[in-house]
Scaffold this motif. Structure first.
Motif, mmCIF file in Angstrom:
data_model
loop_
_atom_site.group_PDB
_atom_site.id
_atom_site.type_symbol
_atom_site.label_atom_id
_atom_site.label_comp_id
_atom_site.label_asym_id
_atom_site.label_seq_id
_atom_site.Cartn_x
_atom_site.Cartn_y
_atom_site.Cartn_z
ATOM 1 N N GLY A 173 -19.111 0.601 -37.834
ATOM 2 C CA GLY A 173 -19.038 -0.889 -37.045
ATOM 3 C C GLY A 173 -19.825 -1.018 -35.286
ATOM 4 O O GLY A 173 -20.344 -1.719 -35.361
ATOM 5 N N ILE A 212 -18.753 -9.442 -36.438
ATOM 6 C CA ILE A 212 -18.581 -7.811 -36.924
ATOM 7 C C ILE A 212 -18.914 -7.201 -38.189
ATOM 8 O O ILE A 212 -19.446 -6.144 -38.930
ATOM 9 C CB ILE A 212 -18.130 -6.928 -35.685
ATOM 10 C CG1 ILE A 212 -18.333 -6.708 -34.004
ATOM 11 C CG2 ILE A 212 -18.142 -5.182 -36.383
ATOM 12 C CD1 ILE A 212 -17.576 -6.069 -33.540
ATOM 13 N N LYS A 213 -17.940 -8.026 -38.569
ATOM 14 C CA LYS A 213 -16.973 -7.900 -40.475
ATOM 15 C C LYS A 213 -18.024 -8.160 -40.807
ATOM 16 O O LYS A 213 -18.711 -8.001 -42.229
ATOM 17 C CB LYS A 213 -16.004 -7.866 -39.850
ATOM 18 C CG LYS A 213 -14.470 -7.552 -39.511
ATOM 19 C CD LYS A 213 -13.019 -7.855 -40.001
ATOM 20 C CE LYS A 213 -12.330 -7.492 -39.251
ATOM 21 N NZ LYS A 213 -11.275 -8.410 -39.163
ATOM 22 N N CYS A 254 -22.965 -2.181 -36.221
ATOM 23 C CA CYS A 254 -23.049 -3.668 -37.275
ATOM 24 C C CYS A 254 -23.635 -4.928 -35.889
ATOM 25 O O CYS A 254 -23.572 -5.688 -35.872
ATOM 26 C CB CYS A 254 -22.330 -4.063 -37.407
ATOM 27 S SG CYS A 254 -22.345 -2.951 -39.644
ATOM 28 N N SER A 282 -16.266 -1.929 -33.860
ATOM 29 C CA SER A 282 -17.268 -0.753 -32.495
ATOM 30 C C SER A 282 -16.491 0.263 -32.061
ATOM 31 O O SER A 282 -16.496 0.265 -30.887
ATOM 32 C CB SER A 282 -18.233 -2.465 -31.856
ATOM 33 O OG SER A 282 -19.325 -1.182 -31.906
ATOM 34 N N ILE A 300 -29.675 0.170 -35.823
ATOM 35 C CA ILE A 300 -28.585 0.732 -36.365
ATOM 36 C C ILE A 300 -28.016 2.203 -36.243
ATOM 37 O O ILE A 300 -28.818 3.332 -36.489
ATOM 38 C CB ILE A 300 -28.367 0.534 -37.450
ATOM 39 C CG1 ILE A 300 -29.626 -0.629 -38.025
ATOM 40 C CG2 ILE A 300 -27.551 0.303 -38.888
ATOM 41 C CD1 ILE A 300 -28.695 -1.853 -37.812
ATOM 42 N N ILE A 340 -24.591 -6.021 -44.096
ATOM 43 C CA ILE A 340 -25.598 -4.640 -44.358
ATOM 44 C C ILE A 340 -25.214 -4.578 -46.073
ATOM 45 O O ILE A 340 -26.368 -3.642 -46.572
ATOM 46 C CB ILE A 340 -26.026 -4.190 -43.248
ATOM 47 C CG1 ILE A 340 -27.325 -2.828 -43.132
ATOM 48 C CG2 ILE A 340 -24.224 -2.747 -43.264
ATOM 49 C CD1 ILE A 340 -27.360 -1.919 -42.229
ATOM 50 N N ILE A 385 -27.286 -6.420 -35.475
ATOM 51 C CA ILE A 385 -26.846 -7.813 -37.279
ATOM 52 C C ILE A 385 -26.136 -8.817 -36.307
ATOM 53 O O ILE A 385 -26.605 -9.507 -36.567
ATOM 54 C CB ILE A 385 -26.366 -6.989 -37.771
ATOM 55 C CG1 ILE A 385 -27.595 -5.737 -38.182
ATOM 56 C CG2 ILE A 385 -26.624 -7.921 -39.581
ATOM 57 C CD1 ILE A 385 -27.095 -4.911 -39.671
ATOM 58 N N ALA A 386 -25.095 -8.444 -36.032
ATOM 59 C CA ALA A 386 -24.062 -10.114 -35.801
ATOM 60 C C ALA A 386 -24.682 -10.217 -34.254
ATOM 61 O O ALA A 386 -24.263 -11.439 -34.117
ATOM 62 C CB ALA A 386 -22.552 -9.035 -35.196
ATOM 63 N N ALA A 428 -21.049 -9.116 -40.335
ATOM 64 C CA ALA A 428 -22.887 -8.137 -40.392
ATOM 65 C C ALA A 428 -22.513 -6.986 -41.371
ATOM 66 O O ALA A 428 -23.321 -6.324 -42.071
ATOM 67 C CB ALA A 428 -22.501 -7.580 -38.855
ATOM 68 N N LEU A 429 -21.343 -6.812 -41.280
ATOM 69 C CA LEU A 429 -21.084 -5.446 -42.062
ATOM 70 C C LEU A 429 -21.165 -5.432 -42.987
ATOM 71 O O LEU A 429 -21.941 -5.038 -44.358
ATOM 72 C CB LEU A 429 -20.021 -4.209 -41.643
ATOM 73 C CG LEU A 429 -19.092 -3.008 -42.794
ATOM 74 C CD1 LEU A 429 -20.573 -2.342 -42.466
ATOM 75 C CD2 LEU A 429 -18.304 -2.824 -42.492
ATOM 76 N N LYS A 430 -20.426 -6.452 -43.506
ATOM 77 C CA LYS A 430 -20.607 -7.082 -45.335
ATOM 78 C C LYS A 430 -22.012 -7.736 -45.468
ATOM 79 O O LYS A 430 -22.497 -7.170 -46.881
ATOM 80 C CB LYS A 430 -19.732 -8.237 -45.254
ATOM 81 C CG LYS A 430 -18.262 -7.587 -44.940
ATOM 82 C CD LYS A 430 -17.508 -9.702 -45.701
ATOM 83 C CE LYS A 430 -15.920 -8.775 -45.942
ATOM 84 N NZ LYS A 430 -15.191 -9.805 -45.774
#
Length: 318
Positions: free
Chosen positions: A277, A260-261, A280, A228, A302, A267, A283-284, A263-265
């Motif tokens: 980052g 965070i990783k 996310c 991030s 977002i 979305i 979301i995380a 959450a990126l996966k």
């Protein structure tokens, strides 16, 4: 400072220049909390992030003689991109100070515009302080990425759109860097619907606002590397955003790099979107504290889409 009124003034000033970004329902995340989750896609704003709102509001408020002379800012990337784009529309020039470790993708996006780039420091707060010193030395106007009522009010127009797009929002979860976005939205909802709760989120590797709130004052602390990068770094001394966050943001959520990783996966898989980052974090945070949001109507901000191919590959392939 009446943020609600400032945001409504900003809405009138910048509406011809900005997009009303989509609010997308997330069936997957709604099922996770047995409630209703929507994604406010500021990643689809002009220049690729919410930052376009604030800088547009600020530049349109300046006298023509100031714009003709030139303006200076500092940024980790998204504010710089927005600054460059609106300056180009206004046919004006500016100087951008960037941290030496700013992402390659963000630097490349700036090279398409007629702006001068200067690199200084590792932490964004070092970059900001140097930009302020340079501006003062050269009798130019410095524009903070967050410590400015016009910037804050411009970012708060996200809240105006949410008020039009969705009724009775229980919680809005918002990434925090310097605090301009969350301060603007929180200040707007304080006047529009104070029952809406505002939750802030930061990476564990750079929780400067959270730790400052805990300490009761803006503190200096080392930031570690984080996916991030858009929210990383320190806060300008005396920033107006600190008081707003202290008064109006009641919940703070810190998330790890692994969270965070994931959450990126998520979305990418569930919404077929590529975002940065910082985008996310919300979301995380929802996933980490899902028990807090059971049965509620929640909006996740977002905030931007700029991520380097190398960083994206490192997340997807691990």
């Amino acid at each position: 400072m009446n943020i609600y009124d400032l945001v409504n003034e900003a809405e009138q000033r910048i509406r011809p220049y900005i997009y009303e970004t989509p609010l997308e329902h997330s069936p997957y995340l709604s099922q996770v909390i047995d409630g209703e989750v929507h994604l406010k896609l500021e990643s689809q704003q002009r220049s690729g992030s919410f930052k376009y709102r604030g800088i547009t509001n600020k530049l349109l408020s300046l006298d023509e003689t100031v714009l003709e002379k030139g303006v200076i800012t500092a940024s980790t990337g998204n504010h710089a991109g927005a600054f460059s784009m609106i300056l180009s529309q206004l046919k004006r020039k500016g100087i951008i100070f960037l941290p030496e470790n700013v992402s390659k993708a963000k630097v490349e996006s700036l090279q398409h515009f007629d702006v001068e780039l200067k690199f200084y420091g590792k932490d964004p707060i070092e970059t900001e302080l140097e930009a302020m010193r340079f501006a003062k030395e050269n009798d130019l106007v410095y524009i903070s990425p967050y410590n400015d009522p016009y910037i804050l009010a411009g970012q708060g127009t996200v809240g105006v759109e949410l008020g039009r797009q969705l009724e009775e929002i229980n919680t809005v979860i918002i990434p925090i860097g310097g605090g301009g976005l969350i301060s603007g939205i929180a200040g707007y909802f304080q006047g529009f619907n104070p029952k809406t709760e505002i939750a802030g989120c930061q990476p564990i590797n750079s929780p400067v606002m959270y730790e400052s709130i805990r300490a009761g004052k803006i503190i200096e602390m080392e930031s570690l590397d984080t996916l991030s990068d858009g929210t990383a770094g320190g806060i300008e001394p005396g920033s107006i955003t600190f008081d707003v966050c202290q008064d109006l943001v009641k919940d703070y959520i810190l998330v790890s790099e692994e969270e965070i990783k994931q959450a990126l996966k998520l979305i990418i898989e569930k919404h077929q979107m590529i975002v940065e980052g910082a985008a996310c974090l919300s979301i995380a945070s929802l996933l980490k504290e899902k028990h807090k949001f059971q049965g509620k109507r929640v909006v996740l901000i977002i905030c931007g889409r700029k991520i380097s191919l190398e960083k994206l590959q490192s997340v997807i392939c691990n």
